[in-house]
Design a protein around this motif. Structure first.
Motif, PDB file in Angstrom:
ATOM      1  N   HIS A  58       1.010  -1.391  -0.147  1.00 47.12           N
ATOM      2  CA  HIS A  58      -0.174   0.313   0.315  1.00 47.12           C
ATOM      3  C   HIS A  58       0.518   0.899  -0.089  1.00 47.12           C
ATOM      4  N   TYR A  59       0.359   2.359  -0.591  1.00 44.88           N
ATOM      5  CA  TYR A  59       0.806   3.316  -0.184  1.00 44.88           C
ATOM      6  C   TYR A  59      -0.460   4.715   0.787  1.00 44.88           C
ATOM      7  N   LEU A  60       0.415   5.461   1.143  1.00 41.47           N
ATOM      8  CA  LEU A  60      -0.505   6.902   1.053  1.00 41.47           C
ATOM      9  C   LEU A  60      -0.948   7.372   0.969  1.00 41.47           C
ATOM     10  N   GLU A  61      -2.361   7.853   0.676  1.00 46.08           N
ATOM     11  CA  GLU A  61      -2.249   8.997  -0.733  1.00 46.08           C
ATOM     12  C   GLU A  61      -1.839  10.713  -0.607  1.00 46.08           C
ATOM     13  N   GLU A  62      -1.307  11.251   0.515  1.00 45.03           N
ATOM     14  CA  GLU A  62      -1.171  12.046   0.855  1.00 45.03           C
ATOM     15  C   GLU A  62       0.881  11.645   0.037  1.00 45.03           C
ATOM     16  N   PHE A  63       0.733  10.800   0.527  1.00 45.44           N
ATOM     17  CA  PHE A  63       2.445  10.594   0.089  1.00 45.44           C
ATOM     18  C   PHE A  63       2.270   9.465  -1.204  1.00 45.44           C
ATOM     19  N   ARG A  81       6.849  14.445   7.657  1.00 42.27           N
ATOM     20  CA  ARG A  81       6.854  14.582   6.382  1.00 42.27           C
ATOM     21  C   ARG A  81       5.627  15.937   6.175  1.00 42.27           C
ATOM     22  N   TRP A  82       4.599  15.677   6.910  1.00 42.37           N
ATOM     23  CA  TRP A  82       3.611  16.843   6.670  1.00 42.37           C
ATOM     24  C   TRP A  82       3.246  18.229   7.606  1.00 42.37           C
ATOM     25  N   TRP A  83       4.379  17.859   8.685  1.00 41.44           N
ATOM     26  CA  TRP A  83       4.740  19.062   9.827  1.00 41.44           C
ATOM     27  C   TRP A  83       5.848  20.194   8.740  1.00 41.44           C
ATOM     28  N   ARG A  84       7.283  19.669   7.948  1.00 43.96           N
ATOM     29  CA  ARG A  84       8.349  19.868   6.906  1.00 43.96           C
ATOM     30  C   ARG A  84       7.405  21.401   6.031  1.00 43.96           C
ATOM     31  N   GLY A  85       6.008  20.953   6.018  1.00 38.06           N
ATOM     32  CA  GLY A  85       5.347  21.298   4.700  1.00 38.06           C
ATOM     33  C   GLY A  85       3.461  21.893   4.989  1.00 38.06           C
ATOM     34  N   HIS A  86       3.390  21.321   6.245  1.00 39.78           N
ATOM     35  CA  HIS A  86       1.846  21.825   6.583  1.00 39.78           C
ATOM     36  C   HIS A  86       0.905  22.136   5.543  1.00 39.78           C
ATOM     37  N   LYS A  87       1.162  23.978   5.543  1.00 42.26           N
ATOM     38  CA  LYS A  87       0.527  24.744   5.238  1.00 42.26           C
ATOM     39  C   LYS A  87       0.595  24.587   3.824  1.00 42.26           C
ATOM     40  N   THR A  88       1.934  24.447   2.772  1.00 43.06           N
ATOM     41  CA  THR A  88       1.711  23.904   1.817  1.00 43.06           C
ATOM     42  C   THR A  88       0.720  23.143   0.940  1.00 43.06           C
ATOM     43  N   LEU A  89       1.417  21.836   2.055  1.00 46.27           N
ATOM     44  CA  LEU A  89       0.447  20.317   1.401  1.00 46.27           C
ATOM     45  C   LEU A  89      -0.583  20.951   1.469  1.00 46.27           C
ATOM     46  N   GLY A 101      -2.571  23.176   0.811  1.00 53.45           N
ATOM     47  CA  GLY A 101      -3.229  24.071  -0.062  1.00 53.45           C
ATOM     48  C   GLY A 101      -3.091  22.551  -2.017  1.00 53.45           C
ATOM     49  N   ARG A 102      -1.982  21.987  -1.192  1.00 53.59           N
ATOM     50  CA  ARG A 102      -2.054  21.085  -2.437  1.00 53.59           C
ATOM     51  C   ARG A 102      -3.190  19.891  -2.542  1.00 53.59           C
ATOM     52  N   TRP A 103      -3.137  19.792  -1.627  1.00 57.00           N
ATOM     53  CA  TRP A 103      -4.279  18.686  -1.097  1.00 57.00           C
ATOM     54  C   TRP A 103      -5.752  18.956  -1.346  1.00 57.00           C
ATOM     55  N   PHE A 104      -5.851  20.393  -0.948  1.00 61.17           N
ATOM     56  CA  PHE A 104      -7.182  20.142  -0.994  1.00 61.17           C
ATOM     57  C   PHE A 104      -7.486  20.733  -2.544  1.00 61.17           C
ATOM     58  N   ILE A 119      -6.980  21.242  10.488  1.00 61.84           N
ATOM     59  CA  ILE A 119      -7.317  21.999  11.140  1.00 61.84           C
ATOM     60  C   ILE A 119      -6.803  23.210  10.109  1.00 61.84           C
ATOM     61  N   ASP A 120      -5.860  22.901   9.357  1.00 59.09           N
ATOM     62  CA  ASP A 120      -4.935  23.816   8.622  1.00 59.09           C
ATOM     63  C   ASP A 120      -5.933  24.243   7.066  1.00 59.09           C
ATOM     64  N   VAL A 121      -7.241  23.175   7.133  1.00 57.92           N
ATOM     65  CA  VAL A 121      -7.515  23.793   5.516  1.00 57.92           C
ATOM     66  C   VAL A 121      -8.457  24.260   5.951  1.00 57.92           C
ATOM     67  N   LEU A 122      -8.828  25.277   6.694  1.00 62.59           N
ATOM     68  CA  LEU A 122     -10.227  25.685   6.814  1.00 62.59           C
ATOM     69  C   LEU A 122     -10.034  27.488   6.617  1.00 62.59           C
ATOM     70  N   PRO A 123      -8.878  28.339   6.419  1.00 60.82           N
ATOM     71  CA  PRO A 123      -8.857  29.536   5.800  1.00 60.82           C
ATOM     72  C   PRO A 123      -9.436  28.607   3.807  1.00 60.82           C
ATOM     73  N   LEU A 124      -9.186  27.925   3.542  1.00 57.89           N
ATOM     74  CA  LEU A 124      -9.467  27.980   1.965  1.00 57.89           C
ATOM     75  C   LEU A 124     -10.665  27.463   1.904  1.00 57.89           C
TER      76      LEU A 124
END
Length: 266
Positions: free
Chosen positions: A127-132, A149-157, A159-162, A193-198
């Protein structure tokens, strides 16, 4: 012994170079108070675990007993209730104690999902993770390295995942695939919660189908009912809610290593 007095290694830990791009202000009384509160609650959780060690065989501790005992106690609860303000501290200490990752996931409403391949190797499913998708694993999906990996770029990620999930949602809606579209909306909420502003921005543009998603994301265990977003909110009420509570749901930028050093000096 599996549970260690991790604070004994604090001097070594604090000697590590800071890997956080932030403008921590050590004269920020609130940030230092958060650090002290974290250290107090974390030490309480460690003391609780060490109390259990005395009832167990230390060589098998954390493996033979029901693990829920570690997450259903007041010390764990106290850490969760600190909310997003403690996330930088938790992730700084995560390399020392991976169980802190469960608190971060619960705080933020984050969820990784494994995608299993049809083929198998030696009877085991890959299996692989959908996020990575660049990682492959056997067995149960893991969150250890992906969480870093999420923590190193959580805000950018976020936006990308959204964008990916929103575009998939729109495509499924256009094709009449309502179940698949609904699943993509659910996955948007699992960005946390990072997705809330979007979400609020999209709701402001008229996409009111996202209001229940934003409401669900807002209902974190540390958030009182008074500050969560109602599913029945209007577009205008969503905007007003975010203006009032944006700081409550935003992971702050500060250098936890500097704050820990300051607390140790005191």
């Amino acid at each position: 012994m599996a549970v260690r007095r991790r604070f004994l290694a604090l001097a070594v830990f604090l000697a590590l170079p800071a890997a956080y791009a932030s403008d921590a202000r050590l004269d920020n009384i609130e940030a230092i108070d958060v650090t002290k509160e974290f250290l107090q609650h974390y030490q309480g959780w460690l003391d609780f675990q060490e109390g259990l060690v005395r009832l167990d065989n230390p060589d098998t501790f954390r493996s033979d007993r029901d693990v829920s005992v570690f997450f259903k106690n007041e010390h764990y609860h106290n850490l969760v209730m600190m909310g997003p303000r403690a996330v930088p501290l938790l992730m700084a200490w995560y390399v020392e104690d991976v169980w802190l990752g469960d608190i971060v996931v619960e705080m933020c409403g984050l969820k990784f999902r494994g995608v299993y391949l049809e083929s198998s190797f030696d009877g085991r499913k890959l299996h692989y993770l959908e996020e990575f998708p660049d990682t492959l694993h056997f067995g149960t999906p893991i969150q250890g390295v992906p969480l870093l990996r999420w923590w190193r770029g959580h805000k950018t990620l976020a936006g990308r995942w959204f964008r990916e999930r929103w575009n998939q949602y729109v495509t499924y809606k256009q094709q009449g695939e309502e179940d698949l579209a609904a699943e993509r909306l659910e996955r948007i909420g699992e960005i946390g919660i990072d997705v809330l502003p979007l979400l609020i921005r999209m709701i402001s543009e008229g996409h009111e189908e996202l209001i229940p998603i934003a409401s669900n994301v807002s209902k974190r265990p540390w958030a009182s009912e008074k500050i969560t977003l109602s599913e029945d909110s209007t577009r205008e009420q969503c905007e007003a809610w975010w203006n009032r509570h944006q700081a409550d749901y935003t992971i702050p930028d500060y250098n936890p290593l500097d704050l820990l050093r300051e607390c140790v000096k005191e």
